[in-house]
Design a protein around this motif. Structure first.
Motif, PDB file in Angstrom:
ATOM      1  N   THR A 104       0.868  -1.183   0.077  1.00 35.96           N
ATOM      2  CA  THR A 104       0.096  -0.121   0.017  1.00 35.96           C
ATOM      3  C   THR A 104       0.825   1.343   0.146  1.00 35.96           C
ATOM      4  O   THR A 104       1.950   1.388   0.918  1.00 35.96           O
ATOM      5  CB  THR A 104      -0.849   0.014   1.134  1.00 35.96           C
ATOM      6  N   TYR A 105       0.609   2.045  -1.170  1.00 34.41           N
ATOM      7  CA  TYR A 105       1.486   3.138  -0.807  1.00 34.41           C
ATOM      8  C   TYR A 105       0.222   4.394  -0.960  1.00 34.41           C
ATOM      9  O   TYR A 105      -1.157   4.074  -1.362  1.00 34.41           O
ATOM     10  CB  TYR A 105       2.444   3.449  -2.139  1.00 34.41           C
ATOM     11  N   PRO A 125      -5.200   5.643   0.002  1.00 36.27           N
ATOM     12  CA  PRO A 125      -4.209   4.429  -0.105  1.00 36.27           C
ATOM     13  C   PRO A 125      -4.578   3.791  -1.664  1.00 36.27           C
ATOM     14  O   PRO A 125      -5.582   3.948  -2.231  1.00 36.27           O
ATOM     15  CB  PRO A 125      -4.741   3.299   0.791  1.00 36.27           C
ATOM     16  N   GLN A 126      -3.518   3.296  -2.116  1.00 41.13           N
ATOM     17  CA  GLN A 126      -3.198   2.732  -3.456  1.00 41.13           C
ATOM     18  C   GLN A 126      -2.376   1.515  -3.355  1.00 41.13           C
ATOM     19  O   GLN A 126      -1.562   1.368  -2.785  1.00 41.13           O
ATOM     20  CB  GLN A 126      -2.753   3.655  -4.447  1.00 41.13           C
ATOM     21  N   GLN A 127      -2.672   0.232  -3.917  1.00 40.54           N
ATOM     22  CA  GLN A 127      -2.102  -0.913  -4.075  1.00 40.54           C
ATOM     23  C   GLN A 127      -0.971  -1.046  -5.309  1.00 40.54           C
ATOM     24  O   GLN A 127      -1.836  -0.638  -6.559  1.00 40.54           O
ATOM     25  CB  GLN A 127      -2.960  -2.065  -3.943  1.00 40.54           C
ATOM     26  N   GLY A 128      -0.039  -1.376  -5.287  1.00 39.42           N
ATOM     27  CA  GLY A 128       1.044  -1.437  -6.419  1.00 39.42           C
ATOM     28  C   GLY A 128       2.309  -2.222  -6.017  1.00 39.42           C
ATOM     29  O   GLY A 128       2.485  -2.724  -4.693  1.00 39.42           O
ATOM     30  N   VAL A 137       8.023   6.976  -2.687  1.00 44.14           N
ATOM     31  CA  VAL A 137       6.462   6.893  -2.692  1.00 44.14           C
ATOM     32  C   VAL A 137       6.540   6.731  -1.144  1.00 44.14           C
ATOM     33  O   VAL A 137       7.060   6.038  -0.297  1.00 44.14           O
ATOM     34  CB  VAL A 137       5.782   5.866  -3.335  1.00 44.14           C
ATOM     35  N   ILE A 138       5.338   7.479  -0.494  1.00 37.23           N
ATOM     36  CA  ILE A 138       4.859   7.430   0.798  1.00 37.23           C
ATOM     37  C   ILE A 138       4.149   6.031   1.065  1.00 37.23           C
ATOM     38  O   ILE A 138       3.233   5.849   0.570  1.00 37.23           O
ATOM     39  CB  ILE A 138       4.055   8.668   1.034  1.00 37.23           C
ATOM     40  N   ASP A 140       3.945   5.392   4.579  1.00 33.72           N
ATOM     41  CA  ASP A 140       3.395   5.632   6.123  1.00 33.72           C
ATOM     42  C   ASP A 140       2.718   7.059   5.939  1.00 33.72           C
ATOM     43  O   ASP A 140       3.550   8.104   5.917  1.00 33.72           O
ATOM     44  CB  ASP A 140       4.403   5.654   6.880  1.00 33.72           C
ATOM     45  N   PRO A 141       1.429   7.360   5.646  1.00 30.73           N
ATOM     46  CA  PRO A 141       0.883   8.542   5.894  1.00 30.73           C
ATOM     47  C   PRO A 141       1.157   9.406   6.978  1.00 30.73           C
ATOM     48  O   PRO A 141       1.227  10.814   6.728  1.00 30.73           O
ATOM     49  CB  PRO A 141      -0.466   8.334   5.827  1.00 30.73           C
ATOM     50  N   SER A 142       1.505   9.001   8.044  1.00 32.63           N
ATOM     51  CA  SER A 142       1.903   9.864   9.054  1.00 32.63           C
ATOM     52  C   SER A 142       3.398  10.500   8.994  1.00 32.63           C
ATOM     53  O   SER A 142       3.382  11.607   9.504  1.00 32.63           O
ATOM     54  CB  SER A 142       2.110   9.006  10.456  1.00 32.63           C
ATOM     55  N   SER A 143       3.975  10.056   8.073  1.00 36.47           N
ATOM     56  CA  SER A 143       5.250  10.671   7.651  1.00 36.47           C
ATOM     57  C   SER A 143       5.136  11.998   6.769  1.00 36.47           C
ATOM     58  O   SER A 143       6.040  12.844   6.754  1.00 36.47           O
ATOM     59  CB  SER A 143       6.119   9.856   7.050  1.00 36.47           C
ATOM     60  N   ALA A 144       3.879  12.047   6.069  1.00 37.13           N
ATOM     61  CA  ALA A 144       3.665  13.152   5.165  1.00 37.13           C
ATOM     62  C   ALA A 144       2.764  14.200   5.796  1.00 37.13           C
ATOM     63  O   ALA A 144       2.796  15.281   5.397  1.00 37.13           O
ATOM     64  CB  ALA A 144       3.023  12.413   4.120  1.00 37.13           C
TER      65      ALA A 144
END
Length: 227
Positions: A104-105, A125-128, A137-138, A140-144
């Motif tokens: 998940t990114y 969230p996106q799967q790839g 690419v991010i 962990d959303p908490s880092s952004a």
């Protein structure tokens, strides 16, 4: 469920050396064990395929091997592992491997303008396959969240680490508290910032009429100076 793909032809052809030499299949098994552990951090499915080593290699017996990603490579896409004997012999080889990691990114949930500070709802969230994506690419959303975009991002586009900058916590001309530590003694004074700064960045501060000191911007907006 993890899928381990190994080139069967390599396993059949890999010779087993007697008389104090290590066989190439042993190197591959050691690398596979390490790689399984590294990839276990991802929740999605991952798989890998090792490339072939030259069957003419003759490597002295080894009691312990160290495995890591070769310099300049990441554990996604076409990669390279560095396997080094650390007990019993002195050799190191590069083992090619192609890695697929479904993870998940995070992408922009809507068009985001340059200078926008990311908040809840901005990311989706996106799967790839990480092997098909930039390494920044991010994940962990908490880092952004709380950081500011240096460039506009279209809806659905991946948000990357190099697009983000920490928020400015000290503005040029702002009155700031300066903490000066000399050994075990810390004294404080007021001054005026001479430049903008984010947390952890250098900031110059004018104290009094002519004294200029330089320190590090702290999360609370003060400046730490170490003498």
């Amino acid at each position: 469920m993890r899928t381990l793909l190994v080139i069967l032809g390599f396993l059949v052809a890999a010779p087993v050396f007697a008389g104090g030499q290590v066989d190439l299949a042993t190197i591959q098994r050691t690398a596979a064990s390490w790689l399984d552990q590294q990839l276990s951090q991802y929740q999605g499915q991952s798989s890998y395929v090792f490339g072939k080593l030259d069957s003419r290699l003759r490597l002295d017996a080894c009691n312990a091997m160290d495995v890591k990603a070769a310099p300049g490579y990441r554990l996604a896409g076409n990669s390279m592992l560095r396997v080094t004997c650390v007990d019993g012999a002195m050799w190191a080889i590069n083992l090619p491997v192609k890695i697929s990691v479904q993870a998940t990114y995070y992408v922009a949930a809507k068009p985001l303008a340059a200078g926008h500070e990311l908040v809840d709802g901005d990311l989706a969230p996106q799967q790839g396959d990480l092997g098909q994506l930039p390494g920044s690419v991010i994940l962990d959303p908490s880092s952004a969240l709380g950081r500011t975009l240096s460039a506009a991002v279209a809806a659905g586009a991946a948000v990357r680490a190099e697009m983000l900058r920490a928020p400015i916590i000290i503005q040029q001309g702002q009155k700031v508290r300066v903490l000066i530590r000399v050994g075990d003694i810390e004294v404080s004074n007021d001054g005026y910032a001479m430049n903008n700064a984010s947390e952890g960045q250098n900031v110059r501060v004018r104290v009094g009429t002519s004294t200029i000191v330089q320190g590090i911007a702290r999360p609370d907006g003060s400046v730490q100076v170490t003498e």
